[in-house]
Design a protein around this motif. Sequence first.
Motif, short mmCIF file in Angstrom:
data_model
loop_
_atom_site.label_atom_id
_atom_site.label_comp_id
_atom_site.label_asym_id
_atom_site.label_seq_id
_atom_site.Cartn_x
_atom_site.Cartn_y
_atom_site.Cartn_z
N ARG A 1 70.87 -14.61 77.94
CA ARG A 1 71.33 -15.76 78.72
C ARG A 1 71.13 -17.04 77.91
N ILE A 2 71.97 -18.04 78.19
CA ILE A 2 71.89 -19.34 77.55
C ILE A 2 71.03 -20.27 78.40
N ASP A 3 70.12 -20.99 77.76
CA ASP A 3 69.33 -22.02 78.42
C ASP A 3 70.20 -23.28 78.48
N VAL A 4 70.73 -23.58 79.64
CA VAL A 4 71.72 -24.66 79.79
C VAL A 4 71.14 -26.01 79.41
N GLU A 5 69.92 -26.29 79.84
CA GLU A 5 69.33 -27.61 79.58
C GLU A 5 69.13 -27.85 78.09
N LYS A 6 68.75 -26.82 77.35
CA LYS A 6 68.44 -26.98 75.93
C LYS A 6 69.65 -26.78 75.02
N PHE A 7 70.72 -26.22 75.55
CA PHE A 7 71.85 -25.86 74.69
C PHE A 7 72.60 -27.10 74.19
N THR A 8 72.87 -27.10 72.88
CA THR A 8 73.73 -28.10 72.25
C THR A 8 74.71 -27.38 71.34
N PRO A 9 76.01 -27.64 71.46
CA PRO A 9 76.98 -26.94 70.61
C PRO A 9 76.71 -27.18 69.12
N ASP A 10 76.84 -26.14 68.31
CA ASP A 10 76.70 -26.31 66.88
C ASP A 10 78.02 -26.83 66.29
N ARG A 11 78.07 -26.97 64.98
CA ARG A 11 79.25 -27.56 64.36
C ARG A 11 80.51 -26.74 64.64
N SER A 12 80.41 -25.42 64.53
CA SER A 12 81.56 -24.57 64.78
C SER A 12 82.03 -24.68 66.22
N GLN A 13 81.09 -24.73 67.16
CA GLN A 13 81.44 -24.85 68.57
C GLN A 13 82.04 -26.21 68.90
N ARG A 14 81.57 -27.24 68.22
CA ARG A 14 82.18 -28.57 68.42
C ARG A 14 83.63 -28.58 67.90
N ARG A 15 83.88 -27.89 66.80
CA ARG A 15 85.26 -27.76 66.30
C ARG A 15 86.13 -27.01 67.29
N CYS A 16 85.54 -25.99 67.93
CA CYS A 16 86.28 -25.23 68.94
C CYS A 16 86.65 -26.12 70.12
N LEU A 17 85.73 -26.96 70.56
CA LEU A 17 86.03 -27.89 71.65
C LEU A 17 87.15 -28.85 71.26
N LYS A 18 87.09 -29.36 70.04
CA LYS A 18 88.12 -30.29 69.58
C LYS A 18 89.48 -29.60 69.47
N ARG A 19 89.47 -28.34 68.99
CA ARG A 19 90.71 -27.59 68.80
C ARG A 19 91.41 -27.31 70.13
N ASN A 20 90.62 -27.25 71.20
CA ASN A 20 91.18 -26.92 72.51
C ASN A 20 91.18 -28.10 73.47
N ALA A 21 91.08 -29.29 72.92
CA ALA A 21 91.06 -30.49 73.77
C ALA A 21 92.36 -30.70 74.52
N ASP A 22 93.44 -30.03 74.07
CA ASP A 22 94.72 -30.17 74.75
C ASP A 22 94.86 -29.25 75.96
N LEU A 23 93.84 -28.45 76.24
CA LEU A 23 93.92 -27.52 77.36
C LEU A 23 93.32 -28.15 78.62
N SER A 24 93.84 -27.74 79.75
CA SER A 24 93.23 -28.11 81.03
C SER A 24 92.47 -26.92 81.58
N LEU A 25 91.40 -27.21 82.27
CA LEU A 25 90.56 -26.18 82.88
C LEU A 25 90.68 -26.32 84.39
N ILE A 26 91.10 -25.24 85.05
CA ILE A 26 91.34 -25.29 86.49
C ILE A 26 90.52 -24.19 87.16
N GLU A 27 89.69 -24.57 88.10
CA GLU A 27 88.86 -23.62 88.86
C GLU A 27 89.66 -23.16 90.08
N VAL A 28 89.95 -21.85 90.13
CA VAL A 28 90.83 -21.34 91.19
C VAL A 28 90.17 -20.16 91.90
N THR A 29 90.71 -19.84 93.07
CA THR A 29 90.25 -18.68 93.83
C THR A 29 90.56 -17.41 93.05
N PRO A 30 89.62 -16.48 92.97
CA PRO A 30 89.86 -15.26 92.19
C PRO A 30 90.87 -14.36 92.88
#
Length: 238
Positions: free
Chosen positions: A70-99
């Motif tokens: 499991r990931i410790d949410v409070e302590k987690f900070t994205p690393d360089r690769s994960q920050r690049r992933c966030l930037k690469r997908n900045a054009d996406l929208s995230l929608i929370e929907v009923t399953p």
Amino acid sequence: MRSDPVRLFQTLPHACGYYAERTAQNLVLDPAAPQLDKIYGSALEHGFRRAGGHLYFPHCPQCRACTPCRIDVEKFTPDRSQRRCLKRNADLSLIEVTPGYNHERHALYRDYLQSRHAGGGMDEADASDFRRFLTAPWSPTVFLELRLGERLLGVAVTDICPNGVSAVYTFFDPAEAARGLGTFAILQQVELARRRGLAWVYLGFWIAGHPKMDYKRRFKPLQVRRADGWHEMRDVEE
């Protein structure tokens, strides 16, 4: 008031999904128990995982490779690769929907399985397979849809429990593999947990050195569960 105990079953030996030469067995909480929704959070805390309507824990006589993490949410900070992933997908929208099932999600699911698990028995999943594997009547599930405009690129099946978020399964357009949508989905689940004030993102099982599972160690600080409870992976490795 004390709740009634839930029976625990052990499955028969079956083919291991990670090592072709091994067999596997699971411990499964009684799927007919009426209080699964109430004990789900505690089951996660003890290392269990949801697949469809089953809460299970690997219990293989000759192998202990599957390690809850499991990931410790409070302590987690994205690393360089994960920050690049966030930037690469900045054009996406995230929608929370009923399953649930629809034709658009099912088509994406089949494309993903045929690309990633061809010949594995799952790649011809029909509507009932979709529903049976990804949802359960009692589970606190949401679908996080990743969209580029109106086009559906991915779905992160996510369970939201009182003590944390469980990353159940993510499927995405195999033609968009370069985006790193699996990593992006986990990063969004961390943010979902953070917004809701939840401490953990449960990632299921980590298998040291396995090419399909070892990526989880990149979400630091990652905790793994041993017989005596949860520990930071760094401490276990040392």
